[in-house]
Scaffold this active site. Structure first.
Site, PDB file in Angstrom:
ATOM      1  N   HIS A 146       0.863  -1.174   0.000  1.00 64.04           N
ATOM      2  CA  HIS A 146       0.000   0.000   0.000  1.00 64.04           C
ATOM      3  C   HIS A 146       0.906   1.233   0.000  1.00 64.04           C
ATOM      4  O   HIS A 146       2.027   1.198   0.499  1.00 64.04           O
ATOM      5  CB  HIS A 146      -0.870  -0.040   1.268  1.00 64.04           C
ATOM      6  CG  HIS A 146      -1.928   0.998   1.348  1.00 64.04           C
ATOM      7  ND1 HIS A 146      -1.662   2.310   1.716  1.00 64.04           N
ATOM      8  CD2 HIS A 146      -3.274   0.932   1.147  1.00 64.04           C
ATOM      9  CE1 HIS A 146      -2.786   2.992   1.731  1.00 64.04           C
ATOM     10  NE2 HIS A 146      -3.787   2.196   1.395  1.00 64.04           N
TER      11      HIS A 146
ATOM     12  N   ASP B   6       3.031  -4.742   7.968  1.00 60.42           N
ATOM     13  CA  ASP B   6       1.754  -4.034   7.901  1.00 60.42           C
ATOM     14  C   ASP B   6       0.637  -5.075   7.994  1.00 60.42           C
ATOM     15  O   ASP B   6       0.394  -5.821   7.052  1.00 60.42           O
ATOM     16  CB  ASP B   6       1.692  -3.258   6.585  1.00 60.42           C
ATOM     17  CG  ASP B   6       0.352  -2.572   6.352  1.00 60.42           C
ATOM     18  OD1 ASP B   6      -0.577  -2.773   7.152  1.00 60.42           O
ATOM     19  OD2 ASP B   6       0.225  -1.845   5.347  1.00 60.42           O
TER      20      ASP B   6
ATOM     21  N   GLN C  74      -4.509  -5.423   6.615  1.00 61.04           N
ATOM     22  CA  GLN C  74      -5.422  -6.285   5.864  1.00 61.04           C
ATOM     23  C   GLN C  74      -5.489  -7.700   6.428  1.00 61.04           C
ATOM     24  O   GLN C  74      -6.431  -8.434   6.140  1.00 61.04           O
ATOM     25  CB  GLN C  74      -5.000  -6.327   4.390  1.00 61.04           C
ATOM     26  CG  GLN C  74      -5.174  -5.010   3.665  1.00 61.04           C
ATOM     27  CD  GLN C  74      -6.617  -4.574   3.568  1.00 61.04           C
ATOM     28  OE1 GLN C  74      -7.519  -5.395   3.463  1.00 61.04           O
ATOM     29  NE2 GLN C  74      -6.844  -3.276   3.593  1.00 61.04           N
TER      30      GLN C  74
ATOM     31  N   LYS D  29     -10.598  -1.715  10.247  1.00 55.39           N
ATOM     32  CA  LYS D  29     -10.605  -2.900   9.397  1.00 55.39           C
ATOM     33  C   LYS D  29     -11.214  -4.108  10.118  1.00 55.39           C
ATOM     34  O   LYS D  29     -11.551  -5.105   9.477  1.00 55.39           O
ATOM     35  CB  LYS D  29      -9.175  -3.271   8.977  1.00 55.39           C
ATOM     36  CG  LYS D  29      -8.375  -2.161   8.325  1.00 55.39           C
ATOM     37  CD  LYS D  29      -8.806  -1.875   6.916  1.00 55.39           C
ATOM     38  CE  LYS D  29      -7.837  -0.896   6.259  1.00 55.39           C
ATOM     39  NZ  LYS D  29      -8.236  -0.526   4.894  1.00 55.39           N
TER      40      LYS D  29
ATOM     41  N   CYS E 246      -4.729   2.425  -3.769  1.00 59.67           N
ATOM     42  CA  CYS E 246      -3.521   2.927  -3.097  1.00 59.67           C
ATOM     43  C   CYS E 246      -2.371   1.921  -3.231  1.00 59.67           C
ATOM     44  O   CYS E 246      -1.573   1.740  -2.300  1.00 59.67           O
ATOM     45  CB  CYS E 246      -3.791   3.243  -1.633  1.00 59.67           C
ATOM     46  SG  CYS E 246      -4.906   4.634  -1.392  1.00 59.67           S
TER      47      CYS E 246
END
Length: 412
Positions: free
Chosen positions: A129, A206, A209, A232, A370
């Protein structure tokens, strides 16, 4: 309808009653919300916690001796401990509340400016991202470090052979997402973390997600930094967390100066507070932090194994039905992926498809998500992305497929 029955111990219809927004209509049609990779919806149980905070104990924390302040402080710190336990973190002070994943990444990038020298190397992946690309580019511009990229394959997976060749004694940091937001690919982070540590480098993962689908054990992974956004995983926007190993958090300088992050202040010298307050300047998103903890409770009550198994059923069914439409091409065909489908229809622009299906009540995402380098790799302007959650149904998949067929017919 072609929809198949849920074969798992989840009562989806009862779960859907927890989400008020799923009752609404869009353009006269029942809402079919398939943009969960952008943000999940919020259950009533979390909404109630937000209302309760502002209705009954809205007060600043860590500072007041009065009852409301103490109650708010207790609930805020209790939420931090819930997050600590959920991610199996050794100490609650290794959980830093932030405004979200982007804030967390920038906090680390700012701190590492003092750790890098000209000629040092940092590695990111081609699946990132923008929020896990731009801060490191800025860091390299500031320090003279060199940014290297793990290439990706046509299947949407990382080229791990190339990654191992990129690693060297010059490598100081590696940044990679756990799951790609654009393609749903689950990256082999265990292998990436182990290889990174072998060359003496630090690694940030990260987890934005991954968090809705995978319950990450951060001690078992031995990751140095892990970042997540609450919105999320059925929580509110504007709050997230940075996990950092204590040794790294003690080493990095504060990201912002102000109240709460200090031990003593004089005009001659300021000393900083202990973790986690060193990185939590100013009045935090108190309600957001408390609601983040409530969202963790909600997700765990359903069970992440149940969530992952059910979402996989949705993914398989939607993929099969979508591929029966002539001209459809799916991007990201990794064997390990979450419930995300990025696709295009030959000759049609993704924006046009998204606009038409919205008129039918279907919420999808179109564009580069993104993650523009991924689109450049495939030489496309963007994709249509359908991302599923545990509160979606097979009947909604049928409505989605029907809307895509109608859009194709209208646009050709």
């Amino acid at each position: 309808m072609k929809a198949v029955a849920n074969k798992l111990p989840l009562d989806i219809e009862t779960i859907r009653l927890d989400f008020p927004i799923l009752k609404r209509k869009v353009n006269g049609y029942p809402l079919v919300y398939l943009d969960n990779a952008a943000t999940s919806q919020t259950p009533q149980q979390v909404i109630d916690v937000i209302v309760d905070y502002y209705s009954n104990y809205n007060a600043n924390i860590h500072r007041g001796v009065h009852s409301l302040s103490q109650e708010a402080t207790d609930k805020y710190e209790s939420a931090r401990k819930k997050i600590q336990q959920h991610f199996n973190v050794a100490n609650s002070h290794e959980i830093i509340f932030t405004s979200g994943t982007t804030h967390s990444i920038n906090l680390v990038a700012n701190g590492f400016a003092q750790e890098l020298e000209k000629g040092d190397e940092v590695i990111v992946s081609a699946l990132e991202h923008h929020s896990n690309i731009v801060p490191w580019q800025m860091l390299c511009e500031k320090t003279g470090a060199i940014l290297k990229v793990i290439p990706m394959t046509q299947e949407g997976e990382l080229d791990m052979e190339a990654f191992h060749k990129l690693l060297s004694a010059k490598t100081k940091m590696v940044f990679v997402n756990h799951v790609s937001n654009a393609l749903g690919t689950v990256n082999p982070i265990e292998e990436i973390i182990e290889a990174t540590h072998k060359v003496g480098a630090a690694i940030l993962v990260d987890g934005a997600q991954a968090a809705p689908h995978i319950k990450a054990d951060l001690q078992a992974l031995d990751v140095d930094f892990y970042v997540v956004s609450a919105h999320k995983i059925c929580g509110p926007t504007g709050v997230g967390m940075l996990y950092g190993k204590e040794k790294w958090l003690n080493k990095l300088p504060p990201y912002q100066g102000g109240g709460e992050m200090i031990a003593t202040v004089s005009f001659e010298k300021t000393t900083y507070a202990e973790l986690p307050h060193k990185f939590e300047a100013g009045t935090p998103n108190i309600c957001g932090g408390i609601a983040f903890g409530a969202a963790i409770d909600y997700m765990n009550a359903i069970g992440f194994k149940n969530i992952a198994a059910y979402e996989h059923q949705l993914l398989e069914y939607a993929t099969k039905e979508l591929l029966e439409i002539e001209g459809v091409k799916i991007y990201g065909t990794s064997k390990e992926k979450t419930a995300v489908i990025s696709f295009n229809i030959e000759g049609l622009h993704p924006y046009d498809i998204g606009t038409i299906v919205d008129k039918l009540g279907i919420a999808l995402r179109t564009g580069h998500h993104c993650a523009q380098p991924i689109m450049d790799f495939y030489k496309i302007p963007g994709t249509v992305r359908a991302s599923f959650s545990f509160y979606n149904t097979f009947e909604e998949v049928d409505l989605f497929i029907g809307a895509i067929k109608k859009a194709k017919m209208m646009l050709q």
